[in-house]
Scaffold this active site. Sequence first.
Site, PDB file in Angstrom:
ATOM      1  N   SER A 302      42.194 -36.622  -7.407  1.00 16.83           N
ATOM      2  CA  SER A 302      42.282 -37.120  -8.777  1.00 16.83           C
ATOM      3  C   SER A 302      42.715 -38.581  -8.837  1.00 16.83           C
ATOM      4  CB  SER A 302      43.227 -36.207  -9.573  1.00 16.83           C
ATOM      5  OG  SER A 302      43.217 -36.507 -10.933  1.00 16.83           O
ATOM      6  N   ASP A 313      35.800 -49.854  -3.360  1.00 22.21           N
ATOM      7  CA  ASP A 313      34.593 -50.397  -3.981  1.00 22.21           C
ATOM      8  C   ASP A 313      34.685 -51.898  -4.233  1.00 22.21           C
ATOM      9  OD1 ASP A 313      33.576 -47.891  -3.912  1.00 22.21           O
ATOM     10  OD2 ASP A 313      33.348 -47.633  -6.071  1.00 22.21           O
ATOM     11  N   LYS A 327      38.016 -34.628  -6.642  1.00 21.06           N
ATOM     12  CA  LYS A 327      38.232 -34.256  -8.052  1.00 21.06           C
ATOM     13  C   LYS A 327      37.954 -35.476  -8.922  1.00 21.06           C
ATOM     14  CE  LYS A 327      41.640 -32.524 -11.375  1.00 21.06           C
ATOM     15  NZ  LYS A 327      41.646 -33.684 -12.286  1.00 21.06           N
TER      16      LYS A 327
END
Length: 549
Positions: A302, A313, A327
Site C-alpha cells: 500500500s 519511477d 496492493k
Amino acid sequence: MRSYSNKKRYFVWLPLWIALGIVLGIFIGSRFAAFQSTKSLFRGGSKIDAILQYVNEAYVDSVNTQELIEKALPGLIAELDPHSTYFSAKDMELVGDELEGHFSGIGVQFVLRNDTITVVTVIQGGPSQAAGILPGDRIVNVNDSLFAGKEMTNEKVMRSLRGPKGSDVKLGIKRFGKSELVNITVTRGDIPVNTVDIAYQPVPKIGLIKVNKFGNTTVKEFITAISKLKSQGTNSFIVDLRQNTGGSLAAAIQMVNEFLGKGQLIVYTEGRAYPREDALADGSGTTKTDQLVVLIDEGSASASEVFAGAIQDNDRGLIIGRRSFGKGLVQNQQVFKDGSALRLTIARYHTPSGRCVQKPYELGKSSDYNQDLMNRYLRGEFDSQDSIKQAGEPLFHTVAGRPVYGNGGIMPDIFIPRDTIGVNSYYISVANNGLIYESAFLYTDKNRQRLESFKTWEELDAYLSYQPLVQNLVSLAENKGIRNRPYLVSESRSLLMIQLKANIVRNIFGDEGFYSIILKDDIVLKKAIELMQAGKAQPGMIRSGGYKK
C-alpha cells in the site's frame, strides 16, 4: 315433480357448500399469508430491508436484527474486493486510533506468561509509569476481579486495559519480593504509537530510518529523524519499509516530497466516482540531492509501495530487496454513529509511470488472494529472482526510460534473496512457537536488577555475548516438547544468539538497541551501504544504470 325435488335439494346444500368454501379459503389464506406479505414487501424498498422485516415478523424465535446485520456486514463487504473492510464498534476500539498516532490505555507492553499478564516494559511518560507500575509486575486482578487463567487472550487483555481517556482501572499486582498484592489505580491516558522505529547511522554519513507504518504522526517523526541524522553528518539515507503494510496515503506523499524536486509527480489516484487527482512535489524537501535507498520485501504494501514506486519511477533512488505485496487500492474510512466503521475501496493509485501495482484478484475468491504470498514462497521467489513471474505484466518506463512492471507489486532494482544462514528445522520450530521471545523474556525477568545496572545497550550487548542464552533456550524448548538436536542447534547458534540478545536488550533499552543488534548482519542493509559507499545511489548514476556495475 322431479325437477322441483332436485331444485329443493340444491337449495338445501348450497349454504353448506358456501360455508365450506369460506372455511377452506380462510385456511389457505392463513397458510400462505406470510408468503404473500413477503411478496408484497419486495414491491418497494430493498430486498435486504424486506428480508429483515420478514425475519423480524415471522421467524420462529425472536431475533435481534441489529446483531444479525453486524454479523452479516463483514462478509458482505468482503465480497467487494480483498481490502474493503467493515469494523464493528468493538473492533474499532482496538484498531481505530492507531493510525491517528495514539490510543487511550494504561501504557504498558505485556506478555501472557502461564496465563498471567506480565508487564515487559512501561512506556515512558505514560499513565502506568506515573502510577508506579514496574517491568516484571504480574497483573492478576482488574477492578477487583481475578484476571488470569486459560481463557486469557491478548485481545481480552487489550479490551480490558484500554478505555476512555481519564477513566480509572484498578489493578492487583503481584510483584517480585512482595508477599501480598500491590493495589494500584491507573488513570488511562493517550499512549503514543510510534511509526518510526529507529533512526541511526549504521556507518558514518549513512543514516537508516525504519518506518513500521504510515499514520498521522509519521511525517513529523520522519522529518525529525532526517534532522537528527543530518545533524550527525548524514548525507545518504536508507528508508527501511520492509514488513510495512501501509496506512495513510497522505503520509506517504508528504514523505516522498522530502526527496523530489518541485513539480515531479508522486502518485495519482482515480476511481469510478473519483476523477483523477495528481499529487505533485512542492520542492520544499530537505533531502533532494542526497543518496537514497529504499528497502522493501513481500510484506511492504500500500503506502509503502506508493513511496517506493514514486522514488523508482522518478529515478530518484535505488529500490533494494524483494518484490512488494501488490496492493494498489485506496480505502476511505466512514465512521458511523455507533463507533463502527467501513473502509471502502474508492480508487486505484498509480505510480508516476502509470502503473497500478495491485495484484490480480477475483471477487469471492479471497482465499486464493490470501494464498498469494505462500505461492510465491513455494515457487522459490524469495530465494531466486528467476522464479518471479513477470510474463504478461504491463510494461511501463521510468522518467529516464528504465523498464518497470505493474500489476503485481514493486519489483526492486536490485534483488536480494532472503538470508537462510542458520535457518533449519530446529530454528523454525523454536521461532514458530515463540520460544526465542519467551526465553529472552524469562532471562530478563530473572536478571532484571543486574541488566538494569548497565548504562547503555552496547554495554549490555557485550555482557550478554558471554551468557548461556542459547543453552537456556534449548532447555526451555525441551520442556515444551522440542527435542535437542545438537548439530542443528550448533548450525543455528549465531542466529539464535543475535535474536536472543536483541530481545533482551529491547526489554531494557527499547527499540534502538534491538534494531542496532538485529540489523548488524542484515544482508540487504549491507548491500545498501556498499552501494552508497561507492556512490551508486546518486540520481545521475541511477538514470544511467551505472549502479549495476
